[in-house]
Design a protein around this motif. Structure first.
Motif, PDB file in Angstrom:
ATOM      1  N   PHE A 131      -7.243   1.422   5.676  1.00  0.00           N
ATOM      2  CA  PHE A 131      -6.517   0.255   5.185  1.00  0.00           C
ATOM      3  C   PHE A 131      -6.777  -1.016   5.987  1.00  0.00           C
ATOM      4  O   PHE A 131      -6.251  -2.058   5.663  1.00  0.00           O
ATOM      5  CB  PHE A 131      -5.010   0.527   5.062  1.00  0.00           C
ATOM      6  CG  PHE A 131      -4.375   1.219   6.242  1.00  0.00           C
ATOM      7  CD1 PHE A 131      -4.151   0.545   7.425  1.00  0.00           C
ATOM      8  CD2 PHE A 131      -3.979   2.549   6.143  1.00  0.00           C
ATOM      9  CE1 PHE A 131      -3.550   1.169   8.502  1.00  0.00           C
ATOM     10  CE2 PHE A 131      -3.375   3.194   7.225  1.00  0.00           C
ATOM     11  CZ  PHE A 131      -3.161   2.489   8.412  1.00  0.00           C
ATOM     12  N   ASP A 132      -7.575  -0.932   7.052  1.00  0.00           N
ATOM     13  CA  ASP A 132      -7.809  -2.181   7.793  1.00  0.00           C
ATOM     14  C   ASP A 132      -9.172  -2.151   8.469  1.00  0.00           C
ATOM     15  O   ASP A 132      -9.735  -1.077   8.713  1.00  0.00           O
ATOM     16  CB  ASP A 132      -6.699  -2.403   8.838  1.00  0.00           C
ATOM     17  CG  ASP A 132      -6.285  -3.866   8.920  1.00  0.00           C
ATOM     18  OD1 ASP A 132      -7.187  -4.733   8.889  1.00  0.00           O
ATOM     19  OD2 ASP A 132      -5.084  -4.145   9.012  1.00  0.00           O
TER      20      ASP A 132
ATOM     21  N   SER B 175      -5.844 -10.685   4.251  1.00  0.00           N
ATOM     22  CA  SER B 175      -6.567 -10.816   2.978  1.00  0.00           C
ATOM     23  C   SER B 175      -8.080 -10.820   3.220  1.00  0.00           C
ATOM     24  O   SER B 175      -8.836 -10.185   2.480  1.00  0.00           O
ATOM     25  CB  SER B 175      -6.134 -12.084   2.242  1.00  0.00           C
ATOM     26  OG  SER B 175      -6.203 -13.179   3.130  1.00  0.00           O
TER      27      SER B 175
ATOM     28  N   GLU C 131       0.851  -1.201   0.000  1.00  0.00           N
ATOM     29  CA  GLU C 131       0.000   0.000   0.000  1.00  0.00           C
ATOM     30  C   GLU C 131       0.879   1.240   0.000  1.00  0.00           C
ATOM     31  O   GLU C 131       2.018   1.187   0.467  1.00  0.00           O
ATOM     32  CB  GLU C 131      -0.859   0.016   1.281  1.00  0.00           C
ATOM     33  CG  GLU C 131      -1.808  -1.151   1.375  1.00  0.00           C
ATOM     34  CD  GLU C 131      -2.379  -1.338   2.790  1.00  0.00           C
ATOM     35  OE1 GLU C 131      -2.111  -0.493   3.656  1.00  0.00           O
ATOM     36  OE2 GLU C 131      -3.063  -2.342   3.013  1.00  0.00           O
TER      37      GLU C 131
ATOM     38  N   ALA D  47      -8.428  -3.936  -5.049  1.00  0.00           N
ATOM     39  CA  ALA D  47      -7.019  -4.259  -5.185  1.00  0.00           C
ATOM     40  C   ALA D  47      -6.523  -3.835  -6.553  1.00  0.00           C
ATOM     41  O   ALA D  47      -7.132  -4.159  -7.570  1.00  0.00           O
ATOM     42  CB  ALA D  47      -6.817  -5.749  -4.983  1.00  0.00           C
TER      43      ALA D  47
ATOM     44  N   ARG E  55      -9.234  -7.320   4.418  1.00  0.00           N
ATOM     45  CA  ARG E  55      -9.271  -6.390   3.281  1.00  0.00           C
ATOM     46  C   ARG E  55     -10.532  -6.642   2.436  1.00  0.00           C
ATOM     47  O   ARG E  55     -11.192  -5.713   1.983  1.00  0.00           O
ATOM     48  CB  ARG E  55      -7.986  -6.566   2.457  1.00  0.00           C
ATOM     49  CG  ARG E  55      -7.926  -5.814   1.167  1.00  0.00           C
ATOM     50  CD  ARG E  55      -7.550  -4.351   1.365  1.00  0.00           C
ATOM     51  NE  ARG E  55      -7.828  -3.593   0.160  1.00  0.00           N
ATOM     52  CZ  ARG E  55      -7.408  -2.360  -0.078  1.00  0.00           C
ATOM     53  NH1 ARG E  55      -6.684  -1.721   0.804  1.00  0.00           N
ATOM     54  NH2 ARG E  55      -7.716  -1.753  -1.194  1.00  0.00           N
TER      55      ARG E  55
ATOM     56  N   THR F  52      -3.791  -0.620  -3.049  1.00  0.00           N
ATOM     57  CA  THR F  52      -2.991  -1.805  -2.737  1.00  0.00           C
ATOM     58  C   THR F  52      -2.694  -2.616  -3.986  1.00  0.00           C
ATOM     59  O   THR F  52      -3.457  -2.575  -4.950  1.00  0.00           O
ATOM     60  CB  THR F  52      -3.685  -2.691  -1.677  1.00  0.00           C
ATOM     61  OG1 THR F  52      -2.813  -3.741  -1.304  1.00  0.00           O
ATOM     62  CG2 THR F  52      -4.971  -3.292  -2.174  1.00  0.00           C
TER      63      THR F  52
ATOM     64  N   GLU G  93     -13.413  -3.912   1.684  1.00  0.00           N
ATOM     65  CA  GLU G  93     -13.850  -3.459   0.360  1.00  0.00           C
ATOM     66  C   GLU G  93     -15.369  -3.562   0.245  1.00  0.00           C
ATOM     67  O   GLU G  93     -16.014  -2.691  -0.338  1.00  0.00           O
ATOM     68  CB  GLU G  93     -13.155  -4.280  -0.726  1.00  0.00           C
ATOM     69  CG  GLU G  93     -11.692  -3.864  -0.858  1.00  0.00           C
ATOM     70  CD  GLU G  93     -10.868  -4.759  -1.778  1.00  0.00           C
ATOM     71  OE1 GLU G  93     -11.459  -5.602  -2.491  1.00  0.00           O
ATOM     72  OE2 GLU G  93      -9.631  -4.607  -1.775  1.00  0.00           O
TER      73      GLU G  93
END
Ligand code: AMP
Length: 565
Positions: free
Chosen positions: A332-333, A348, A235, A366, A351, A383, A355
């Motif tokens: 981001f998390d 994974s 990222e 991604a 993420r 990312t 999304e």
């Protein structure tokens, strides 16, 4: 309180971790649970649990005044004793020599006095309260009360060791204690659960921030990829401030790395509140214009007015509130979603869920452009999946070209290791600029460096004038031998000595690295270096050739890309 203070002495006297854990654990087990909860908290060097938004608001100068009133020392004595120890707690012990306790002080008495201190407003109200507390204590108790107030116990018992002591005291598995402590954010509450055998009842409570996962630095893309044989999610590393967002019902709040609430960005709350369900997000608040992040120097004008004490420590210096700098929250998390704690789920999966959660507000996924739809204030961090050092190097260069600080490489199968710095996340940053500056004032260090002149205030040159102006203060970077040598040098080149500080002749040139430059009214130059550290001594460089205020201005206005002269 006296037993607690004696135990602290014993803990300080041993360097063995296992011995510290055993001593502290046996002591905790011997106390009634409520006292043990209090002692566990004090062992961490805090007057209040992490999750409580309480601050004592008692600084070194107030402690100093209280001691002066209690001990009534001759002029200059406090300064001399402080210089000898470099620690207010040890100084307290010495200046209160012979002092007896006015009464038996319990841990609970001290806890209650801390609450009263926090409730008082201003130095004039706090001073009598502090003086009264210290008056009730014996000399050794006062030493540790002062150490808790200044947040530095120096008995080598970090919070993680207190967790171990609790595990030892109540015969519980350490990971269960750690997990409960992370979720409750309250070591005393954790101890109560451990004592009752109910650690599994610890629950995450929304709006109680939890420790942030941290990254370790990598020197190069090649080196970083050695840690990710299966590939890494890469990222952009955005340069703003880290924030954890909590949301439930119609309410959203943001918390900083110091676990304080961030109140400067009310415009980010409505978009968070509009998202469905309950959740905790991790991300970075950054200044944003068009399709790119703004340099930190521009963004930081939004930080300021409503900063807490702790935040001010992180972003020292003067800052004005400027609503003209638009900000976004780059996420981001995802740590928690609709009743499910995701800390142990692989990145994974977190993420993927993230999304889905943000699908309606951002168009990113991604590898795709994560720009917000309809100018949303929420974004998904960009990312991509990298397999080789070459891939990562390319991603790094692209991130720099977009004006970001570098990249973060993350293991796709890693858990969210709250509060820990490990190898699951590696950061690769652009090379730092450095400045060659001259030391103009020095102070004694603390702890291991007490008695040594190890804290340096340094200055740059004003071009065309025979004048030096201060721009920062650095404590770290030199070897013990260098500090010893410089201490002698500065003693012989002191111009005048005032309280803690000595003004010295400008003879020692050092190269300092830093993360950024900001405007500041603390220093004569009008600027301050953010997180300065000494790279090396520049005995090869005369003072007449050090960096100038003009170069500082250039670095401040441009983005900082490469090294100094
Ligand atoms: P540093 O402050 O240099 O130690 O770098 C770590 C910090 O980078 C984190 O605490 C975040 O505030 C920030 N950061 C920026 N972008 C990211 C990202 N994509 N993932 C994790 N941290 C990030």
């Amino acid at each position: 309180m006296r037993r607690f203070a004696r135990l602290c002495e014993a803990l300080a006297a041993t360097t063995k971790k296992t011995e510290k854990v055993r001593l502290a654990g046996d002591y905790l087990r011997s106390l009634p649970v409520e006292d043990a909860a209090c002692a566990a908290l004090f062992f961490t060097g805090r007057p209040f649990p992490r999750i409580k938004a309480l601050v004592l608001g008692v600084g070194a100068s107030l402690v100093w005044q209280a001691l002066a009133r209690l001990a009534k020392p001759e002029p200059g004595v406090l300064e001399a004793v402080y210089r000898k120890h470099g620690d207010l707690g040890a100084m307290t012990e010495e200046v209160l020599e012979g002092k007896q306790a006015a009464e038996a002080l319990s841990l609970e008495n001290v806890r209650a006095a801390f609450e009263r201190l926090a409730a008082r407003r201003g130095a004039s109200q706090k001073l009598p309260e502090l003086e009264a507390l210290l008056r009730r204590a014996c000399r050794l108790e006062a030493k540790y009360i002062v150490k808790i107030i200044t947040g530095d116990l120096r008995i080598g018992l970090k919070e993680s060791l207190v967790e171990e002591a609790i595990a030892h005291a109540f015969d519980r598995a350490l990971p269960e204690v750690e997990r409960a402590n992370m979720l409750t954010g309250d070591i005393g509450a954790t101890l109560r659960l451990a004592a009752a055998g109910r650690l599994d009842a610890a629950e995450l409570r929304l709006f109680n921030p939890i420790g942030f996962m941290l990254a370790s630095p990598a020197e190069s893309a090649e080196e970083a990829m050695e840690y990710f044989p299966e590939g890494a999610f890469v990222e952009d590393k955005y340069d703003g401030i880290r924030a954890q967002a909590h949301k439930r019902g119609r309410e959203a709040r943001l918390f900083s790395r110091t676990l304080d609430e961030v109140k400067e960005f009310p415009e980010l709350l409505a978009p968070l509140e509009a998202l469905p369900g309950e959740f905790i997000l991790d991300g970075e608040i950054v200044g944003w214009r068009g399709d790119r992040a703004l340099p930190f120097t521009e963004f930081q004008t939004r930080l300021g007015r409503r900063q807490s004490e702790a935040q001010r420590e992180l972003w020292p210096g003067f800052a004005i509130n400027d609503a003209d700098v638009p900000v976004v929250y780059v996420v981001f998390d995802l740590l928690f979603c609709d009743g499910k704690l995701l800390l142990d789920a692989p990145l994974s999966e977190r993420r993927r869920r993230l999304e889905t959660l943000l699908a309606d507000v951002v168009s990113g996924g991604a590898g795709q452009r994560p720009e917000a739809r309809g100018g949303s204030k929420l974004q998904l961090a960009r990312t991509s999946l990298c397999h080789t050092g070459g891939d990562l190097q390319l991603a790094f260069e692209r991130a720099l070209a977009r004006g970001n600080e570098g990249v973060m490489a993350k293991a796709p199968d890693s858990p969210y290791a709250s509060g820990r710095r490990g190898r699951y996340w590696l950061k690769l940053k652009r090379p730092m600029a450095t400045l060659d500056v001259v030391v103009t004032a020095v102070e004694c260090g603390h702890g291991k460096r007490r008695g040594l002149l190890s804290d340096y205030t340094f200055s740059v040159r004003v071009p065309g004038e025979d004048r030096l102006v201060t721009i920062g203060k650095a404590y770290s970077g030199l070897t013990d031998a260098e500090i010893l040598e410089l201490t002698e040098h500065f003693k012989q080149h002191t111009v005048d000595e005032r309280g803690f500080s000595r003004r010295v002749e400008p003879t020692i040139v050092i190269e300092v690295a830093f993360n950024n430059i900001q405007r500041s009214d603390r220093h004569e130059s009008g600027y301050a270096l953010r997180f300065p550290r000494i790279v090396r001594l520049r005995s090869d460089k005369p003072v007449s050739e050090i960096d100038t205020l003009d170069r500082v201005k250039q670095l401040y206005h441009g983005s900082l890309i490469t090294g100094g002269a």
